[in-house]
Design a protein around this motif. Structure first.
Motif, PDB file in Angstrom:
ATOM      1  N   LEU A   1       2.895   5.773   6.278  1.00  0.00           N
ATOM      2  CA  LEU A   1       1.586   5.857   5.623  1.00  0.00           C
ATOM      3  C   LEU A   1       0.834   7.118   6.047  1.00  0.00           C
ATOM      4  CD1 LEU A   1       0.457   2.133   5.753  1.00  0.00           C
ATOM      5  CD2 LEU A   1       0.762   3.506   3.689  1.00  0.00           C
TER       6      LEU A   1
ATOM      7  N   ILE B   1       2.439  10.070   4.120  1.00  0.00           N
ATOM      8  CA  ILE B   1       2.119  10.022   2.694  1.00  0.00           C
ATOM      9  C   ILE B   1       0.657  10.384   2.460  1.00  0.00           C
ATOM     10  CG2 ILE B   1       1.856   8.475   0.704  1.00  0.00           C
ATOM     11  CD1 ILE B   1       4.314   6.935   1.796  1.00  0.00           C
ATOM     12  N   LEU B   2      -0.230   9.834   3.271  1.00  0.00           N
ATOM     13  CA  LEU B   2      -1.658  10.118   3.101  1.00  0.00           C
ATOM     14  C   LEU B   2      -1.978  11.581   3.397  1.00  0.00           C
ATOM     15  CD1 LEU B   2      -3.215   6.846   4.514  1.00  0.00           C
ATOM     16  CD2 LEU B   2      -3.170   7.616   2.137  1.00  0.00           C
TER      17      LEU B   2
ATOM     18  N   LEU C   1       1.606   7.578  -6.161  1.00  0.00           N
ATOM     19  CA  LEU C   1       0.528   8.542  -6.397  1.00  0.00           C
ATOM     20  C   LEU C   1       0.937   9.984  -6.095  1.00  0.00           C
ATOM     21  CD1 LEU C   1      -2.791   6.899  -5.202  1.00  0.00           C
ATOM     22  CD2 LEU C   1      -2.265   7.800  -7.455  1.00  0.00           C
TER      23      LEU C   1
ATOM     24  N   LEU D   1      -0.934  13.407   0.229  1.00  0.00           N
ATOM     25  CA  LEU D   1      -1.917  13.143  -0.820  1.00  0.00           C
ATOM     26  C   LEU D   1      -3.214  13.902  -0.572  1.00  0.00           C
ATOM     27  CD1 LEU D   1      -1.581   9.342  -1.629  1.00  0.00           C
ATOM     28  CD2 LEU D   1      -1.354  11.239  -3.226  1.00  0.00           C
ATOM     29  N   SER D   2      -3.630  13.939   0.675  1.00  0.00           N
ATOM     30  CA  SER D   2      -4.851  14.661   1.024  1.00  0.00           C
ATOM     31  C   SER D   2      -4.699  16.154   0.727  1.00  0.00           C
ATOM     32  CB  SER D   2      -5.174  14.445   2.503  1.00  0.00           C
ATOM     33  OG  SER D   2      -6.291  15.194   2.877  1.00  0.00           O
TER      34      SER D   2
ATOM     35  N   TYR E   1       0.851   4.330  -2.752  1.00  0.00           N
ATOM     36  CA  TYR E   1       0.645   5.726  -2.351  1.00  0.00           C
ATOM     37  C   TYR E   1       1.851   6.594  -2.713  1.00  0.00           C
ATOM     38  CZ  TYR E   1      -3.607   4.514   0.217  1.00  0.00           C
ATOM     39  OH  TYR E   1      -4.868   4.102   0.557  1.00  0.00           O
ATOM     40  N   LYS E   2       3.066   6.042  -2.569  1.00  0.00           N
ATOM     41  CA  LYS E   2       4.267   6.795  -2.950  1.00  0.00           C
ATOM     42  C   LYS E   2       4.260   7.116  -4.447  1.00  0.00           C
ATOM     43  CE  LYS E   2       7.649   5.440   0.541  1.00  0.00           C
ATOM     44  NZ  LYS E   2       8.891   4.685   0.795  1.00  0.00           N
TER      45      LYS E   2
ATOM     46  N   GLU F   1      -4.716   7.389 -11.806  1.00  0.00           N
ATOM     47  CA  GLU F   1      -5.250   7.390 -10.450  1.00  0.00           C
ATOM     48  C   GLU F   1      -6.269   6.268 -10.265  1.00  0.00           C
ATOM     49  OE1 GLU F   1      -5.081  12.004  -8.934  1.00  0.00           O
ATOM     50  OE2 GLU F   1      -6.707  11.433 -10.290  1.00  0.00           O
TER      51      GLU F   1
ATOM     52  N   VAL G   1      -5.169  -0.200  -4.573  1.00  0.00           N
ATOM     53  CA  VAL G   1      -5.308   0.068  -3.143  1.00  0.00           C
ATOM     54  C   VAL G   1      -6.550  -0.632  -2.585  1.00  0.00           C
ATOM     55  CG1 VAL G   1      -5.829   1.893  -1.464  1.00  0.00           C
ATOM     56  CG2 VAL G   1      -3.992   2.210  -3.104  1.00  0.00           C
TER      57      VAL G   1
ATOM     58  N   GLU H   1       0.836  -1.205   0.000  1.00  0.00           N
ATOM     59  CA  GLU H   1       0.000   0.000   0.000  1.00  0.00           C
ATOM     60  C   GLU H   1       0.870   1.254   0.000  1.00  0.00           C
ATOM     61  OE1 GLU H   1      -3.677   0.503   2.367  1.00  0.00           O
ATOM     62  OE2 GLU H   1      -3.296  -1.556   3.037  1.00  0.00           O
ATOM     63  N   GLU H   2       1.928   1.224   0.816  1.00  0.00           N
ATOM     64  CA  GLU H   2       2.844   2.354   0.893  1.00  0.00           C
ATOM     65  C   GLU H   2       3.451   2.651  -0.476  1.00  0.00           C
ATOM     66  OE1 GLU H   2       6.601   3.620   3.717  1.00  0.00           O
ATOM     67  OE2 GLU H   2       6.511   1.547   2.981  1.00  0.00           O
TER      68      GLU H   2
END
Length: 171
Positions: A106, A109-110, A22, A113-114, A19-20, A48, A55, A15-16
């Motif tokens: 995480l 990163i989140l 993204l 992204l947010s 996200y990285k 995306e 994800v 998952e990490e």
């Protein structure tokens, strides 16, 4: 239990990685929105979407692992958060450290992204507001009953015949 922890760590690492990947896509999306490049924006949206599908599959697998961990630990899986699991692994410091690092990574990163998604959303809303403003402006100038203009003798009002709407139905 050890294999479940290893499986959870593996899923979280995957998952990490997604996200990285993204993060630069979200930053590129910001530039694409600013440049008003709709073709590139569509391609980014497709990227995306693929990441979201990946994800979603990983989250499903993570949920399964947590349900299994809940069964082994005799706990409700709905209450087993990553933070709670970290605190339960006092006797396994290596796994506890790995989970804590993944949790922190995480979270960071989140958050990035947010922030990028909120910025992109704001830019899109501003763009839509500008489009709406321009459409209203065009429509109001086309619907005006006449156009006032000054000549060297005096003000004249020339009526523009037949302009009642934005589109001409006779064409």
């Amino acid at each position: 239990m050890a294999s479940l922890i290893e499986e959870l760590i593996s899923v979280l690492r995957q998952e990490e990685e997604v996200y990285k990947k993204l993060l630069p896509v979200a930053e590129k999306k910001t530039q694409t929105i600013i440049q008003n490049d709709l073709t590139a924006l569509q391609q980014i949206t497709e990227q995306e979407q693929l990441a979201i599908e990946a994800v979603t599959a990983l989250e499903h697998k993570r949920d399964e692992v947590i349900v299994n961990m809940g069964i082994v630990l005799n706990r409700n899986p709905k209450t087993l958060t990553l933070h709670k699991l970290i605190s339960l692994l006092e006797r396994q410091p290596a796994e506890q450290r790995q989970l804590a690092e993944l949790h922190d990574s995480l979270t960071a990163i989140l958050k990035k992204l947010s922030d990028a998604n909120l910025r992109n959303q704001s830019l899109i809303e501003q763009s839509l507001e500008m489009i709406e403003f321009n459409m209203n402006l065009i429509q109001s100038t086309r619907m005006s009953p006449g156009s006032g203009s000054y000549t060297k003798n005096a003000y004249t009002n020339e009526s523009v015949a037949g302009q009642t709407g934005m589109f001409d139905a006779r064409q």
